[in-house]
Design a protein around this motif. Structure first.
Motif, PDB file in Angstrom:
ATOM      1  N   CYS A 174       0.825  -1.206   0.000  1.00  9.76           N
ATOM      2  CA  CYS A 174       0.000   0.000   0.000  1.00  9.76           C
ATOM      3  C   CYS A 174       0.862   1.260   0.000  1.00  9.76           C
ATOM      4  CB  CYS A 174      -0.934  -0.015   1.208  1.00  9.76           C
ATOM      5  SG  CYS A 174      -2.265   1.209   1.121  1.00  9.76           S
ATOM      6  N   VAL A 175       1.943   1.260   0.792  1.00  6.70           N
ATOM      7  CA  VAL A 175       2.858   2.402   0.809  1.00  6.70           C
ATOM      8  C   VAL A 175       3.504   2.583  -0.559  1.00  6.70           C
ATOM      9  CG1 VAL A 175       5.034   3.271   1.749  1.00  6.70           C
ATOM     10  CG2 VAL A 175       3.307   2.320   3.285  1.00  6.70           C
ATOM     11  N   GLN A 176       3.856   1.476  -1.200  1.00  6.07           N
ATOM     12  CA  GLN A 176       4.457   1.558  -2.529  1.00  6.07           C
ATOM     13  C   GLN A 176       3.487   2.181  -3.532  1.00  6.07           C
ATOM     14  OE1 GLN A 176       6.168  -2.129  -4.012  1.00  6.07           O
ATOM     15  NE2 GLN A 176       5.658  -1.603  -6.127  1.00  6.07           N
ATOM     16  N   VAL A 177       2.198   1.822  -3.429  1.00  8.22           N
ATOM     17  CA  VAL A 177       1.198   2.296  -4.396  1.00  8.22           C
ATOM     18  C   VAL A 177       0.713   3.699  -4.062  1.00  8.22           C
ATOM     19  CG1 VAL A 177      -1.105   1.872  -5.346  1.00  8.22           C
ATOM     20  CG2 VAL A 177       0.478  -0.035  -4.993  1.00  8.22           C
ATOM     21  N   ARG A 182      -2.960   1.618   4.902  1.00  9.09           N
ATOM     22  CA  ARG A 182      -4.354   1.647   5.357  1.00  9.09           C
ATOM     23  C   ARG A 182      -4.553   0.507   6.352  1.00  9.09           C
ATOM     24  NH1 ARG A 182      -7.898   2.907  -0.028  1.00  9.09           N
ATOM     25  NH2 ARG A 182      -9.511   3.138   1.572  1.00  9.09           N
ATOM     26  N   ARG A 183      -3.631   0.473   7.321  1.00  4.84           N
ATOM     27  CA  ARG A 183      -3.547  -0.621   8.271  1.00  4.84           C
ATOM     28  C   ARG A 183      -4.860  -0.849   9.020  1.00  4.84           C
ATOM     29  NH1 ARG A 183       0.761  -3.061  10.940  1.00  4.84           N
ATOM     30  NH2 ARG A 183       0.197  -4.086  12.889  1.00  4.84           N
ATOM     31  N   VAL A 218      -5.250  -3.042  -3.357  1.00  5.29           N
ATOM     32  CA  VAL A 218      -4.043  -2.475  -3.964  1.00  5.29           C
ATOM     33  C   VAL A 218      -3.192  -3.613  -4.497  1.00  5.29           C
ATOM     34  CG1 VAL A 218      -3.939  -0.346  -2.613  1.00  5.29           C
ATOM     35  CG2 VAL A 218      -2.867  -2.407  -1.728  1.00  5.29           C
ATOM     36  N   GLY A 219      -2.475  -3.331  -5.562  1.00  3.48           N
ATOM     37  CA  GLY A 219      -1.583  -4.326  -6.138  1.00  3.48           C
ATOM     38  C   GLY A 219      -0.414  -3.647  -6.818  1.00  3.48           C
ATOM     39  N   GLU A 220       0.718  -4.313  -6.825  1.00  3.86           N
ATOM     40  CA  GLU A 220       1.882  -3.754  -7.500  1.00  3.86           C
ATOM     41  C   GLU A 220       1.644  -3.643  -8.999  1.00  3.86           C
ATOM     42  OE1 GLU A 220       5.291  -5.443  -4.398  1.00  3.86           O
ATOM     43  OE2 GLU A 220       5.181  -6.230  -6.456  1.00  3.86           O
ATOM     44  N   THR A 221       0.828  -4.550  -9.537  1.00  6.22           N
ATOM     45  CA  THR A 221       0.568  -4.583 -10.977  1.00  6.22           C
ATOM     46  C   THR A 221      -0.905  -4.854 -11.236  1.00  6.22           C
ATOM     47  OG1 THR A 221       0.948  -6.964 -11.125  1.00  6.22           O
ATOM     48  CG2 THR A 221       2.871  -5.527 -11.388  1.00  6.22           C
TER      49      THR A 221
END
Length: 285
Positions: A174-177, A182-183, A218-221
């Motif tokens: 989530c931090v990356q996106v 959103r813990r 959320v997803g990296e891709t």
């Protein structure tokens, strides 16, 4: 007009739920769209849950001692989320909605949240104009997607139920996106048994809480989100919110039989990072 604002409590759920249902139903039907909630009872149950949650701030508007509207602030994560905000259709266009919105925005300032977001019905020009005047910026056009479960597997991606042991890895995604996690929302979903994670190459590359109107993902891709959507057993509520600008994922959903129910808009004040990956927002942000 003698409107007063006060904190919401559990006893407000039936009246606020009836208003919530009537307000959304009225505006949706005026524009030829289905209502977001199926019944006053469903709306009351939803709001009862928010009123009882220690991390939701609730404010109720009263006119001459009678409840005429409510608004909520989701305080579970770094960035706050507003909604649902509803006003009795009999007294709309009398600035009650503006007062409810300004009240929670003042709360955001007092609590020093770096940003706040909401999702509004794109066809509702009055709310769009109100939020813009209050400082909100339109960030993402959204499409509510609905349909039968896909039962589709994406090669190389596996989906399983999330556990509390997955929190740190999910938060990292989530931090990356988004630039923040959103813990609080994810932890609630894990405890409720609705959260899933997707793994690729031996590690977690996305999660959902779930794929639903009141859930986010959320997803990296895009492939990570395709796997989460493809594995979902249902899309609870009106459907899930998909950023329409994500053309690849949007077409994939359409090609797999999902349909657009209605357009919506993600709006924000304060902190907002252009997503560095794929995501599905929640109606509560």
């Amino acid at each position: 007009m003698n409107v007063t604002l006060r904190p919401g409590n559990a006893e407000d759920a039936p009246r606020c739920g009836a208003i919530c249902y009537d307000a959304f139903k009225t505006i949706a039907e005026q524009h030829g769209f289905p209502p977001d909630l199926p019944s006053p009872e469903a709306a009351a149950a939803l709001l009862a849950g928010l009123l009882a949650h220690p991390c939701f701030y609730a404010v109720v508007a009263e006119l001459d001692g009678r409840v005429v509207g409510s608004n909520f602030l989701d305080e579970r994560s770094t960035v706050a989320g507003i909604g649902p905000i509803t006003v009795d259709p009999a007294i709309q266009n009398r600035a009650v909605g503006r007062q409810l919105m300004q009240h929670v925005l003042d709360r955001v300032t007092q609590q020093r949240y770096p940003g706040v977001r909401l999702v509004q019905a794109a066809y509702h020009s009055r709310s769009l104009s109100l939020y813009a005047r209050l400082g909100f910026v339109a960030r993402e056009p959204l499409s509510i997607m609905q349909g039968a479960p896909l039962a589709v597997q994406v090669p190389g991606y596996s989906v399983r139920p999330a556990t509390e042991r997955d929190l740190d890895a999910c938060n990292q995604v989530c931090v990356q996106v988004h630039g923040h996690d959103r813990r609080g929302e994810l932890l609630d979903a894990i405890k409720q048994g609705t959260a899933t994670v997707v793994e690729h190459g031996g590690r977690i590359t996305g999660y959902a809480t779930p794929v639903a109107f009141f859930g986010h993902a959320v997803g990296e891709t895009n492939d990570a989100l395709k796997a989460l959507i493809g594995a979902a057993s249902a899309f609870p509520g009106p459907g899930f919110l998909l950023p329409t600008r994500n053309g690849e994922l949007f077409r994939w959903c359409l090609d797999h039989g999902l349909r657009v129910v209605q357009p919506m808009t993600l709006m924000s004040v304060g902190l907002y990072n252009e997503p560095a990956g794929a995501f599905l927002p929640s109606i509560l942000y």
